[in-house]
Scaffold this active site. Structure first.
Site, PDB file in Angstrom:
ATOM      1  N   ALA A  15      38.675  44.014  45.947  1.00 17.83           N
ATOM      2  CA  ALA A  15      37.625  44.572  45.085  1.00 17.83           C
ATOM      3  C   ALA A  15      37.589  46.101  44.982  1.00 17.83           C
ATOM      4  CB  ALA A  15      36.258  44.059  45.538  1.00 17.83           C
ATOM      5  N   ILE A  19      41.513  45.617  38.685  1.00 15.32           N
ATOM      6  CA  ILE A  19      40.810  44.485  38.075  1.00 15.32           C
ATOM      7  C   ILE A  19      39.745  43.941  39.024  1.00 15.32           C
ATOM      8  CG2 ILE A  19      41.147  42.078  37.341  1.00 15.32           C
ATOM      9  CD1 ILE A  19      43.794  43.086  36.027  1.00 15.32           C
ATOM     10  N   TYR A 171      58.024  38.954  44.120  1.00 18.08           N
ATOM     11  CA  TYR A 171      56.703  39.033  43.489  1.00 18.08           C
ATOM     12  C   TYR A 171      56.469  37.818  42.584  1.00 18.08           C
ATOM     13  CZ  TYR A 171      52.806  40.751  40.663  1.00 18.08           C
ATOM     14  OH  TYR A 171      51.601  40.872  40.017  1.00 18.08           O
TER      15      TYR A 171
END
Length: 268
Positions: A15, A19, A171
């Site tokens: 957070a 985003i 990834y």
């Protein structure tokens, strides 16, 4: 303005920036209690302070929490803390992510670092929060994934990619695993590609991205109980599309669960 998110409790991982931060801001503005997960207590508290100072969010609605996802033990502690303080969790947003590093890197738990941070930590967190999550209609998990999951393959015999390592492949594997995990029947979950945004992951995609707030909008929409979802669904921004074929195969879902249980050393 009454909002269908008002009074709901949402945990957002990663957070403090990008985003994750914009998602937390929008959720709090719409009346949700937001558990802000950061890598360190300092990062989580700084994110909460910034939301109060710049977005005018009521600080009483924010709960900073910390866990470094490179250590699975910290993920377990985070799950225990959430269950203790919030026995009813409406939404879990699995957003925290890192770009795989140039050089092959293993965590102390022995996992390739992006596979652990982007997928295994979220797998462990979600399964440990399962009881808290399933109590209410509208309860759900939102996995922030990526279109790059389509280029990924799970190396079943070498998930840590010790033999052949490429940061993009590592990834992509982590994002594919996260997308497959959304189809797990134990929880109601969806995945969303928020689009290429200006976040720390931008270098993986190119040089230009939309503002993070734009990507967050698509995540928040899926957190809203007013948005009906189907377990395992995959969204490209606001549109439901078909994910990579592996993400809808029962066999792959079961196989991934077995692998993940083994790697997190977690006997549910």
């Amino acid at each position: 303005m009454s909002s269908s998110l008002s009074g709901r409790t949402v945990l957002v991982t990663g957070a403090p920036s990008g985003i994750g931060y914009e998602t937390a801001r929008r959720l709090a503005e719409r009346g949700a209690t937001v558990l802000l997960h950061g890598r360190t207590p300092e990062e989580a508290h700084a994110a909460a302070d910034r939301l109060v100072a710049t977005a005018g969010v009521d600080g009483a609605r924010l709960r900073p929490l910390a866990a470094d996802f490179v250590r699975l033990e910290e993920v377990e502690n985070l799950a225990h803390a959430v269950v203790r303080e919030h026995p009813r969790l409406d939404v879990l947003v699995n957003n925290a992510a890192i770009a795989a590093p140039e050089r092959h890197t293993l965590t102390a738990d022995g996992n390739e670092i992006s596979f652990q941070v982007n997928f295994l930590a979220h797998y462990l967190l979600t399964t440990m929060l399962e009881r808290a999550l399933t109590s209410d209609p509208g309860g759900r998990v939102v996995n922030v994934s990526s279109a790059l999951h389509r280029t990924g393959a799970i190396q079943w015999n070498d998930p840590q990619r010790v033999r052949r390592y490429s940061r993009l492949a590592a990834y992509a594997q982590s994002q594919l695993a996260l997308t497959v995990f959304a189809a797990d029947p134990r929880v109601t979950a969806v995945s969303v590609d928020p689009g290429v945004c200006e976040t720390g992951l931008l270098p993986l995609y190119g040089h230009e991205g939309a503002p993070a707030a734009e990507g967050a909008q698509h995540v928040v929409r899926l957190c809203d109980p007013a948005t009906e979802i189907v377990n395992g669904a995959y969204y490209d921004r606001s549109e439901r599309v078909t994910p990579a074929p592996a993400a809808t195969e029962d066999r792959t879902v079961k196989r991934l669960n077995k692998l993940a249980d083994l790697l997190v050393g977690h006997i549910a």
